[in-house]
Design a protein around this motif. Structure first.
Motif, short mmCIF file in Angstrom:
data_model
loop_
_atom_site.label_atom_id
_atom_site.label_comp_id
_atom_site.label_asym_id
_atom_site.label_seq_id
_atom_site.Cartn_x
_atom_site.Cartn_y
_atom_site.Cartn_z
N ARG A 1 0.84 -1.21 0.00
CA ARG A 1 0.00 0.00 0.00
C ARG A 1 0.87 1.26 0.00
NH1 ARG A 1 -3.32 -3.24 3.45
NH2 ARG A 1 -2.31 -2.42 5.31
N ALA A 2 1.99 1.22 0.73
CA ALA A 2 2.88 2.38 0.76
C ALA A 2 3.51 2.63 -0.61
CB ALA A 2 3.98 2.18 1.80
N ALA A 3 3.88 1.55 -1.32
CA ALA A 3 4.46 1.70 -2.65
C ALA A 3 3.44 2.26 -3.63
CB ALA A 3 4.99 0.35 -3.15
N ALA A 4 2.20 1.76 -3.56
CA ALA A 4 1.15 2.28 -4.45
C ALA A 4 0.86 3.75 -4.16
CB ALA A 4 -0.12 1.44 -4.29
N LYS A 5 0.85 4.10 -2.88
CA LYS A 5 0.62 5.49 -2.50
C LYS A 5 1.75 6.38 -3.00
CE LYS A 5 -0.19 8.46 1.52
NZ LYS A 5 -0.30 8.50 3.01
N ALA A 6 2.98 5.87 -2.98
CA ALA A 6 4.12 6.66 -3.45
C ALA A 6 3.99 6.96 -4.93
CB ALA A 6 5.42 5.92 -3.16
N LEU A 7 3.52 5.98 -5.71
CA LEU A 7 3.35 6.21 -7.14
C LEU A 7 2.23 7.22 -7.40
CD1 LEU A 7 3.69 2.59 -8.56
CD2 LEU A 7 5.35 4.45 -8.67
N VAL A 8 1.16 7.15 -6.60
CA VAL A 8 0.07 8.12 -6.76
C VAL A 8 0.55 9.53 -6.41
CG1 VAL A 8 -2.19 8.82 -5.88
CG2 VAL A 8 -1.73 6.42 -6.37
N VAL A 9 1.30 9.65 -5.30
CA VAL A 9 1.82 10.96 -4.90
C VAL A 9 2.77 11.50 -5.95
CG1 VAL A 9 3.26 12.14 -3.20
CG2 VAL A 9 1.51 10.54 -2.44
N GLY A 10 3.61 10.61 -6.52
CA GLY A 10 4.52 11.06 -7.56
C GLY A 10 3.78 11.56 -8.78
N THR A 11 2.67 10.90 -9.13
CA THR A 11 1.86 11.36 -10.26
C THR A 11 1.19 12.69 -9.95
OG1 THR A 11 1.45 9.06 -10.88
CG2 THR A 11 -0.01 10.72 -11.82
N GLN A 12 0.74 12.85 -8.72
CA GLN A 12 0.07 14.10 -8.35
C GLN A 12 1.04 15.28 -8.32
OE1 GLN A 12 -1.76 13.16 -4.59
NE2 GLN A 12 -3.53 12.19 -5.54
N GLN A 13 2.34 14.99 -8.20
CA GLN A 13 3.33 16.06 -8.18
C GLN A 13 3.79 16.46 -9.58
OE1 GLN A 13 6.42 14.56 -5.63
NE2 GLN A 13 5.31 15.07 -3.76
N LEU A 14 3.04 16.00 -10.60
CA LEU A 14 3.39 16.34 -11.97
C LEU A 14 3.40 17.86 -12.15
CD1 LEU A 14 3.77 15.79 -14.99
CD2 LEU A 14 1.29 15.55 -15.16
N ALA A 15 4.50 18.38 -12.62
CA ALA A 15 4.63 19.82 -12.84
C ALA A 15 5.50 20.05 -14.07
CB ALA A 15 5.24 20.50 -11.62
N LEU A 16 4.99 20.84 -15.00
CA LEU A 16 5.75 21.18 -16.20
C LEU A 16 6.51 22.47 -15.97
CD1 LEU A 16 3.09 20.41 -18.98
CD2 LEU A 16 4.97 18.97 -18.21
N GLN A 17 7.72 22.52 -16.49
CA GLN A 17 8.54 23.72 -16.44
C GLN A 17 8.58 24.33 -17.83
OE1 GLN A 17 9.69 24.94 -13.60
NE2 GLN A 17 8.91 23.16 -12.46
N PRO A 18 8.31 25.63 -17.96
CA PRO A 18 8.30 26.26 -19.29
C PRO A 18 9.65 26.13 -19.98
CG PRO A 18 8.24 27.92 -17.55
CD PRO A 18 8.04 26.60 -16.88
N GLY A 19 9.59 25.66 -21.21
CA GLY A 19 10.81 25.54 -22.00
C GLY A 19 11.65 24.33 -21.72
N GLN A 20 11.23 23.46 -20.77
CA GLN A 20 12.00 22.27 -20.42
C GLN A 20 11.20 21.01 -20.77
OE1 GLN A 20 13.34 22.31 -16.38
NE2 GLN A 20 14.27 24.34 -16.51
N PRO A 21 11.71 20.16 -21.65
CA PRO A 21 11.00 18.92 -22.00
C PRO A 21 10.85 18.01 -20.78
CG PRO A 21 12.76 19.40 -23.57
CD PRO A 21 12.96 20.33 -22.41
N THR A 22 9.71 17.34 -20.69
CA THR A 22 9.42 16.43 -19.58
C THR A 22 8.93 15.11 -20.14
OG1 THR A 22 8.80 18.28 -18.15
CG2 THR A 22 8.08 16.09 -17.47
#
Length: 214
Positions: free
Chosen positions: A129-150
């Motif tokens: 459950r902790a591993a699954a939660k970590a993947l969800v949190v990592g997805t929720q932290q998705l942030a694009l930076q202008p001009g930087q490919p992601t």
């Protein structure tokens, strides 16, 4: 050829040491394989904190897999070594045979069985459950930076400008597919919604029916 006063205890200690070393080696190998598989399948690369949580969450399951194999290796390697050194022959010469080893080996087996039960029925579900939660949190932290490919999984995303949850001038590419969108919405955690988009490159065999999911 020398026989100690407590051969069973000595045999169990040596087998336990071999079990520990073998289990650690197997855990490292399985841990690396599972972590790599989880990160490859993740839509985005988690940050440092979620990544650490993911790696720690995988440990109980990895230990539950490695412990029985380590015990088998430890006992087998110790038995072969004792046979080469003549200590098993000394036991039989004294009339004890393998009976002197059974109590200590039984205690070692029951102890590791208790650890296996603890890992399998309690720690492994918690870690999963902790591993699954970590993947969800990592997805929720998705942030694009202008001009930087992601990289989002296997998709390359480039944004000209990002203001909060709104992005503009988005370019997405995957293999031979390419999309340009004037606007993108990141308000939903882990999801990128494109607006006013245009397909720039699509294989000819897929022009009539085309579906692309991120």
């Amino acid at each position: 050829m020398r026989l100690s006063r407590r051969p069973g205890t000595r045999f169990a200690l040596e087998a336990g040491a071999g079990c520990l070393m073998a289990s650690l080696g197997l855990m490292l190998l399985i841990w690396m394989l599972l972590a790599t598989q989880a990160l490859v399948q993740a839509p985005v690369m988690p940050g440092p904190a979620p990544l650490l949580q993911l790696l720690v969450g995988l440990l109980p399951g990895v230990a539950a897999l490695a412990l029985p194999l380590g015990l088998l290796f430890g006992c087998t390697a110790t038995a072969w070594r004792w046979a080469d050194e003549g200590q098993l022959l000394a036991l039989h010469s004294c009339g004890h045979g393998g009976r002197r080893l059974l109590p200590s080996l039984l205690f070692l087996g029951l102890s590791l069985a208790g650890m296996e039960a603890l890992l399998t029925h309690w720690l492994e579900p918690l870690g999963r459950r902790a591993a699954a939660k970590a993947l969800v949190v990592g997805t929720q932290q998705l942030a694009l930076q202008p001009g930087q490919p992601t990289m989002l999984g296997s998709v390359l995303v480039h944004a000209e400008d990002v203001q909060g949850a709104q992005a503009s001038g988005l370019f997405l590419a995957q293999d031979s597919h390419a999309i340009y969108a004037e606007h993108g919405d990141l308000s939903t955690p882990g999801q990128l919604t494109l607006e006013h988009g245009e397909l720039l490159s699509v294989p000819e065999e897929m022009e009539e029916e085309f579906e692309w999911r991120l």
